[in-house]
Write a protein that holds these residues in place. Structure first.
Motif, short mmCIF file in Angstrom:
data_model
loop_
_atom_site.label_atom_id
_atom_site.label_comp_id
_atom_site.label_asym_id
_atom_site.label_seq_id
_atom_site.Cartn_x
_atom_site.Cartn_y
_atom_site.Cartn_z
N PRO A 68 0.83 -1.20 0.00
CA PRO A 68 0.00 0.00 0.00
C PRO A 68 0.87 1.26 0.00
CG PRO A 68 -0.48 -1.40 1.91
CD PRO A 68 0.65 -2.01 1.17
N PRO A 69 0.41 2.32 -0.64
CA PRO A 69 1.22 3.54 -0.71
C PRO A 69 1.26 4.29 0.62
CG PRO A 69 -0.92 3.92 -1.70
CD PRO A 69 -0.86 2.46 -1.35
N LEU A 70 2.29 5.09 0.81
CA LEU A 70 2.40 5.94 1.98
C LEU A 70 1.73 7.28 1.70
CD1 LEU A 70 6.12 5.32 3.00
CD2 LEU A 70 4.08 4.47 4.15
N ALA A 71 1.19 7.89 2.72
CA ALA A 71 0.54 9.19 2.58
C ALA A 71 1.08 10.12 3.66
CB ALA A 71 -0.97 9.05 2.72
N PRO A 72 1.24 11.39 3.35
CA PRO A 72 1.71 12.31 4.40
C PRO A 72 0.64 12.50 5.47
CG PRO A 72 1.14 13.52 2.42
CD PRO A 72 1.02 12.07 2.08
N ILE A 73 1.08 12.91 6.65
CA ILE A 73 0.14 13.18 7.73
C ILE A 73 -0.61 14.47 7.38
CG2 ILE A 73 -0.03 13.79 10.17
CD1 ILE A 73 2.32 11.93 10.68
N GLU A 74 -1.93 14.45 7.54
CA GLU A 74 -2.76 15.58 7.14
C GLU A 74 -2.41 16.83 7.95
OE1 GLU A 74 -4.25 12.76 8.42
OE2 GLU A 74 -4.73 11.76 6.54
N ARG A 75 -2.60 17.97 7.32
CA ARG A 75 -2.26 19.25 7.95
C ARG A 75 -3.05 19.45 9.25
NH1 ARG A 75 -3.27 24.88 5.02
NH2 ARG A 75 -3.13 23.45 3.28
N ARG A 76 -4.33 19.07 9.26
CA ARG A 76 -5.15 19.25 10.45
C ARG A 76 -4.61 18.44 11.63
NH1 ARG A 76 -11.40 17.48 11.21
NH2 ARG A 76 -11.67 18.40 13.25
N LEU A 77 -4.27 17.18 11.37
CA LEU A 77 -3.72 16.33 12.44
C LEU A 77 -2.38 16.87 12.91
CD1 LEU A 77 -3.83 13.83 14.20
CD2 LEU A 77 -2.91 12.52 12.28
N ARG A 78 -1.57 17.34 11.99
CA ARG A 78 -0.26 17.90 12.34
C ARG A 78 -0.43 19.14 13.23
NH1 ARG A 78 4.64 16.73 11.41
NH2 ARG A 78 6.21 18.31 11.13
#
Length: 187
Positions: A68-78
């Motif tokens: 499965p591909p990697l995704a960056p951590i969402e701005r809201r969660l960050r």
């Protein structure tokens, strides 16, 4: 077909280039570039018996599913992590471990935390020694290797994405790792 600096391309290189060239979409307003046709080569026809012999001799291997591909951590969660509105569910400190120990510990930690339902984990790698390296010793090995390990297919089933942690959680010496949800196999 010749490559730069006088190197001759192999037939495999040329075939790969043609395959890539066919899959590329041209820019708007530009005509598609047709790859050079392959030179015609006489291919001996195999007999029916020879084809069956080859087919039975080769083992059939099932295609393994892609990682499965990697995704960056969402701005809201960050932002929530930075403001303290979202907490880190679990953390592991890899300071002082050798690479092989750290790799095994990281893998076991991520599996355990995924089973527990952990959403965000903090992996502390350290920044490496501030003193200059002596006699070719590497500094900050885990800091460089952990992101590489998190991209490996064996950990992609566990890891959804990862990014450098905020300063209050260790900055460049730590990573936020977002874990995938464990899928329950229903009846």
């Amino acid at each position: 077909m010749r490559a730069r600096r006088g190197k001759t391309l192999t037939e495999a290189d040329i075939a790969l280039w043609r395959q890539v060239a066919r899959s590329v979409k041209p820019l708007p307003g530009r005509a598609p570039v047709e790859p050079e046709p392959a030179p015609e080569q006489a291919v001996p026809l195999a007999t029916d018996a020879a084809m069956r012999a080859v087919a039975t001799a080769l083992p059939v291997k099932a295609a393994s599913p892609a990682a499965p591909p990697l995704a960056p951590i969402e701005r809201r969660l960050r932002t929530q992590l930075r403001r303290g509105q979202q907490s880190v569910d679990a953390s592991i400190d890899l300071h002082g471990m050798r690479q092989d120990e750290a790799h095994l510990a990281l893998h076991a930690f991520l599996r355990r935390e995924q089973r527990r339902g952990c959403r965000i984990a903090l992996v502390v790698t350290g920044k490496g020694a501030l003193a200059p390296a002596l006699f070719g010793d590497e500094r900050g090995v885990l800091r460089r290797m952990v992101p590489h390990w998190l991209r490996l297919p064996e950990l992609r089933t566990l890891v959804l994405g990862f990014e450098e942690a905020e300063q209050r959680h260790g900055g460049s010496g730590a990573l936020y790792v977002r874990l995938r949800r464990l899928r329950e196999h229903g009846p």
